[in-house]
Design an enzyme around this catalytic site. Structure first.
Site, short mmCIF file in Angstrom:
data_model
loop_
_atom_site.label_atom_id
_atom_site.label_comp_id
_atom_site.label_asym_id
_atom_site.label_seq_id
_atom_site.Cartn_x
_atom_site.Cartn_y
_atom_site.Cartn_z
N CYS A 191 0.88 -1.30 0.19
CA CYS A 191 -0.12 -0.18 0.21
C CYS A 191 0.47 1.16 0.13
O CYS A 191 1.63 1.27 0.85
CB CYS A 191 -0.65 0.24 1.69
SG CYS A 191 -1.60 1.97 1.43
N GLU B 59 -4.01 1.43 -6.26
CA GLU B 59 -2.65 0.38 -6.99
C GLU B 59 -2.33 0.22 -7.91
O GLU B 59 -2.65 0.30 -8.83
CB GLU B 59 -3.35 -0.73 -6.38
CG GLU B 59 -2.45 -2.45 -5.76
CD GLU B 59 -0.75 -1.87 -5.38
OE1 GLU B 59 0.07 -1.65 -5.67
OE2 GLU B 59 -0.64 -1.70 -3.93
#
Length: 255
Positions: free
Chosen positions: A2, A111
């Protein structure tokens, strides 16, 4: 992993979900990047009135955990994520797993699907948010690092785990999500040993998140407006393969 996320909920919404008695106002943040201050929630020292559950408090921490034993942060790698599978035993995270587990409020995360270079395809960014909307709580760890001159800085990392089936089409890792009913157990570092909360460090269910393809504006930290979340035309890797088959081929501030 992340590497970017967003918090676009209001302070009132965050305070209500996490049971915070006090929370200063803050602006919407659409592109939170490593080394920037992030909001974290941790168990307080006092008990809630009429309860044996500790009060919760919010504070700002630098996104990039620095263990207390580090002498020079410039010579230490930036730890924005901690792997759930190894955090309990790894030297950098062992103490935080035992004594300083926190929650990281978020509205979602970003992402990138990065295909092999030989494919000739470009990377595709995705805005990944809860399908039901609202706020998500990432599992986090916190350390207070002290310099030689006595100054201190609170630092934090987000725990990640293997991606569920839905996210695996984009990336093989995802943040650990803690459900509201598990907040107290995750934050309870007094009676809950790391091994006793290990079951919480699992992938979210396949239908928890939705992935929205977006432009590469999010790649640059100077882009901080809501426009970075605007959808663009794209398809997830698996869906794309199927289509081809059918065709034959100091004091920190959030401001």
């Amino acid at each position: 992993m992340c590497g970017r996320f967003a918090v676009t909920a209001t302070p009132e919404e965050v305070a209500e979900l996490f049971g915070l008695l006090e929370l200063e106002g803050f602006p919407e943040r659409y592109n939170i990047a490593p080394t920037q201050p992030i909001l974290i929630v941790m168990a307080g020292e006092k008990q809630k009135p009429g309860s044996n559950v500790p009060e919760r408090r919010a504070l700002l921490a630098r996104w990039g955990l620095i263990p207390g034993w580090v002498k020079d942060p410039k010579e230490f790698p930036l730890l924005i994520n901690a792997r759930a599978e190894s955090a309990i035993g790894k030297a950098s995270f062992r103490a935080a797993m035992r004594h300083r587990r926190v929650l990281v409020p978020a509205s979602g995360f970003y992402e990138w699907h990065r295909p092999p270079k030989e494919s000739g395809e470009k990377s595709q960014a995705y805005w990944i948010r809860p399908k039901r909307g609202g706020i998500v709580a990432f599992a986090g760890l916190m350390e207070t690092w002290s310099s030689a001159d006595g100054s201190e800085v609170d630092t934090a990392a987000i725990l990640t785990t293997s991606a569920n089936t839905a996210i695996a089409r984009i990336h093989d890792r995802m943040p650990v999500v803690i459900e509201p009913e598990d907040f107290a157990r995750w934050l309870d570092c007094r009676t809950q040993e790391p091994r006793e909360v290990e079951d919480l460090m699992r992938p979210a269910s396949d239908d928890y998140f939705e992935a929205i393809p977006i432009s590469d504006k999010v790649n640059k930290v100077i882009n901080v407006g809501p426009d970075i979340q605007e959808p663009v035309a794209a398809v997830l890797p698996e869906a794309k393969s199927e289509a081809k088959g059918k065709k034959g081929g100091g004091q920190m501030s959030l401001f």
